[in-house]
Design an enzyme around this catalytic site. Structure first.
Site, PDB file in Angstrom:
ATOM      1  N   GLU A   1      37.887  46.119  -6.991  1.00  0.00           N
ATOM      2  CA  GLU A   1      36.562  46.713  -6.728  1.00  0.00           C
ATOM      3  C   GLU A   1      35.786  47.094  -7.987  1.00  0.00           C
ATOM      4  O   GLU A   1      35.261  48.196  -8.100  1.00  0.00           O
ATOM      5  CB  GLU A   1      36.719  47.945  -5.829  1.00  0.00           C
TER       6      GLU A   1
ATOM      7  N   GLU B   1      43.056  42.957   3.388  1.00  0.00           N
ATOM      8  CA  GLU B   1      43.014  44.281   4.029  1.00  0.00           C
ATOM      9  C   GLU B   1      42.231  44.204   5.337  1.00  0.00           C
ATOM     10  O   GLU B   1      41.356  45.027   5.615  1.00  0.00           O
ATOM     11  CB  GLU B   1      42.384  45.312   3.088  1.00  0.00           C
TER      12      GLU B   1
END
Length: 704
Positions: free
Chosen positions: A361, A485
């Site tokens: 991220e 995820e």
């Protein structure tokens, strides 16, 4: 106002916290007869009673104490603490909010076994107390809340709160395991404690194994945390459906692995402030399980702006001091990554660490580095200490270089991110990946895939078409892709109302994964059952609170035993419906094209000896009115992301958002003319939305 309304369509794009719940209260089991406790289904039929105490004699204090250290709470038998019988437990002289009476579990209750804890509790005054959980592994201690905001008096100091069936458990390897009461500083009284074993729950045996269905295409896995492991039905589901890959939910992230006390001790002893010390004590229960059952492990994650301690970046490992220089941080990063992999492989030489999220991220949705600073509530958890040290995202290249140098053989290296389908981020990630690929330091892209079905496929974000566009671009890089995820939420607190829509969305996702299976090596769910999800209120997973398969699970596996199922997907800009039958005996091809003022529709039907295929393509046609402002699709007098979103909505659902659509914010005839900024294709297409985003990012100065 049109622009503001359409900005709401992208407001649901969430910055993922990427954490499973660390609370042991999330571990639960169910019995045939059930009640609801704080939204979690627990047993109402009592299991085997393993401990029952009314505090009638000093011997009843055998497993009770204060929490040690600075806690000077006096724990005693007192007639003033009785709810039933002659006496109860009193905890007086509490010096701080965290001081209080504690029940020690290890050495008495069995590890990796789930129990239910019940008791009566009363405060001295109007007490608001919390039941909490504590354990240590290799000297590192962790804490979590089991049940908060217990109103321990009802007034006048005489009211008792009843605590029933709170799940408690611990894993092998933990020590100093306590259930304790904290909050306030006044006296706390306890009586009528009962601990029962959770009854066994059988999972559905007639459901096909998800991992078996896809074993020849890609791995199916899930995230797992130590607090999950005592739930028998949870682990049974993992073994049956997700046993090809485990991601440790939290305990391999930097703030769990980096050990400040050991680092400071090493610094004081050696003067070396470039070699942080690490520990995998928190992850051991899960890693031991993976080793026991031979399950491959994804490493998540090495370098992240979030869940990384601030002291790691500061002079003398002191968060109050200045940031270190980039050169010193490079040495710390290298030594941290080296120690991470070296320690891991020394502890678990027989575990297959087959993948690693090296960097997580690092890019914002518009494709820029994060702001400089420590990730905290004050900056919406968006700032990055890495950027604060390096000034930009150049740290990414160093992280991958060191990971390639020290990762165990066979461990593939990934960049992992959420909102991975947003154009700005997608472009930045691809540009970065191509550079890292050229250097030989990256193997793949991790698409987190925290998705949002909401209440209909029309409202889903991203649409299946938008998601496929990103998937197609990542796979075109010549790198592996892993879905890392996966979860897909419905409307918050809506129960099972939208489970049928969620099922269609999951079905569409897995159709895409099969379509690109030769370039996808793993599909990892972020959890198994809805109550265990980090987005539990939106029911994003494929098994429910009772460990039963949801329509989403059934939509994925249904038809896999039948031949040639019917599929409907959104492929790029076009709606494609494919129907396969086995009844045709002739070969016929029919193509029909209909053009109106608003759109052009092409329908192709092909019938062969064994199947019939129909394909419908819709393109909005322009050329009716003069342009008032190029790019202003929603006609609000400005160019912003609302225009790009409206274009994509009109293509995905023309009946609702196209010209003449049913939604009040649909594309108008004038908006259609303004939207056509990409003249390389006929009419309004996704290329127009792409051009608008490029314009907003400054990649192009004008449309024409």
């Amino acid at each position: 106002m049109r622009g503001k309304n359409f900005k709401k369509l992208i407001a649901g794009v969430m910055s993922a916290a990427m954490t499973l719940s660390a609370s042991a209260s999330a571990v639960h089991a169910v019995a045939p007869a059930q009640i609801q406790l704080n939204g979690i289904t627990t047993a109402s039929s009592e299991g085997k009673v393993v401990y029952e105490c009314g505090f009638e004699s000093e011997a009843d204090l055998e497993h009770w104490s204060n929490r040690g250290g600075d806690d000077k709470t006096v724990v005693a038998i007192s007639k003033d603490a009785a709810k039933s019988g002659e006496s109860g437990l009193s905890a007086t002289e509490r010096g701080d909010t965290w001081h209080g009476p504690a029940f020690r579990m290890d050495g008495f209750l069995e590890p990796d076994t789930q129990y239910y804890f019940s008791c009566s509790v009363r405060g001295e005054w109007y007490t608001n107390t919390t039941l909490s959980f504590q354990f240590s592994v290799d000297g590192d201690t962790s804490y979590s809340n089991l049940k908060q905001n217990i109103q321990a008096t009802s007034g006048g100091g005489n009211g008792w709160a009843e605590i029933k069936n709170v799940p408690i458990s611990y894993s092998e390897g933990m020590e100093g395991v306590y259930v304790y009461f904290e909050g306030g500083q006044e006296s706390i009284f306890i009586d009528d404690v009962k601990i029962t074993e959770a009854p066994r729950v059988e999972i559905e045996s007639d459901q096909p194994s998800l991992s078996e269905i896809y074993k020849d295409k890609f791995k199916i896995g899930t995230a797992l945390s130590p607090e999950d492991m005592s739930s028998q039905p949870f682990m049974d589901l993992l073994q049956k459906h997700f046993g090809e890959s485990i991601t440790v939910g939290n305990q391999m992230k930097p703030d769990y692995v980096l050990n400040k006390a050991k680092t400071l001790a090493y610094f004081e002893e050696t003067g070396d402030d470039e070699t942080p010390q690490i520990s995998f004590s928190q992850a051991k229960p899960v890693l031991n399980y993976a080793r026991k059952y031979g399950i491959p492990v994804r490493v998540h994650t090495l370098v992240w702006h979030s869940q990384t301690p601030e002291w790691f970046f500061k002079e003398d490992y002191d968060e109050k001091k200045d940031y270190v220089s980039p050169d010193k941080m490079k040495k710390r990063m290298e030594n941290y990554i080296k120690s991470y992999f070296t320690t891991l492989t020394e502890l678990y030489p027989d575990v297959n660490f087959y993948a690693c999220d090296v960097v997580n991220e690092a890019w914002t949705d518009d494709g820029k580095p994060r702001e400089a600073g420590h990730c905290s509530q004050s900056n919406n958890y968006g700032a990055s200490d890495w950027v604060a040290v390096f000034g930009d995202n150049s740290f990414i290249d160093y992280a991958f270089e060191y990971a390639r140098q020290y990762a165990p053989k066979g461990c593939k290296l990934y960049y992992n991110d959420y909102n991975e389908y947003m154009t700005g981020k997608l472009d930045a990630v691809c540009e970065m990946a191509e550079r890292l690929k050229k250097a030989g330091n990256i193997d793949g892209i991790g698409m987190q895939s925290h998705l949002d079905v909401r209440q209909s496929l029309d409202a889903a974000f991203p649409s299946l078409g938008m998601y496929e566009s990103a998937l197609k671009k990542y796979t075109s890089l010549g790198l592996d892709v892993q879905i890392t995820e996966l979860d897909a939420t419905v409307q918050e607190h809506s129960g099972d109302k939208y489970f049928d829509v969620q099922a269609k969305y999951y079905k569409g996702l897995f159709d895409l994964y099969e379509k690109y299976a030769d370039k996808i090596s793993a599909v990892i769910f972020w959890g198994i059952t809805d109550p265990k999800s980090w987005r539990a209120s939106q029911n994003p997973l494929i098994f429910d609170k009772d460990f039963m398969a949801k329509p989403a699970f059934k939509s994925i596996v249904d038809g896999k035993t039948a031949s040639d199922p019917v599929r409907t997907t959104i492929a790029g800009d076009n709606k494609v419906t494919t129907t396969t039958t086995t009844s045709a005996t002739t070969t016929t091809t029919t193509t029909t094209t209909t053009t109106t003022e608003e759109k052009k529709t092409t329908t192709t039907t092909t019938t062969t000896d064994d199947k019939t295929t129909s394909t419908t393509t819709t393109t909005i046609v322009t050329g009716q009115l003069p342009v008032t402002l190029a790019g202003d699709a929603n006609c609000d007098g400005q160019i912003d992301m609302g225009d790009a979103v409206l274009i994509m909505q009109s293509l995905a659902n023309p009946n609702k958002y196209g010209v003449g659509g049913t939604d009040e914010h649909c594309l108008t005839v004038q908006g259609r003319e303004n939207a056509d900024v990409d003249k390389t294709s006929e009419g309004v297409t996704s290329n127009d939305a792409l051009r608008i985003q490029e314009y907003l990012l400054g990649k192009i100065k004008s449309f024409f």
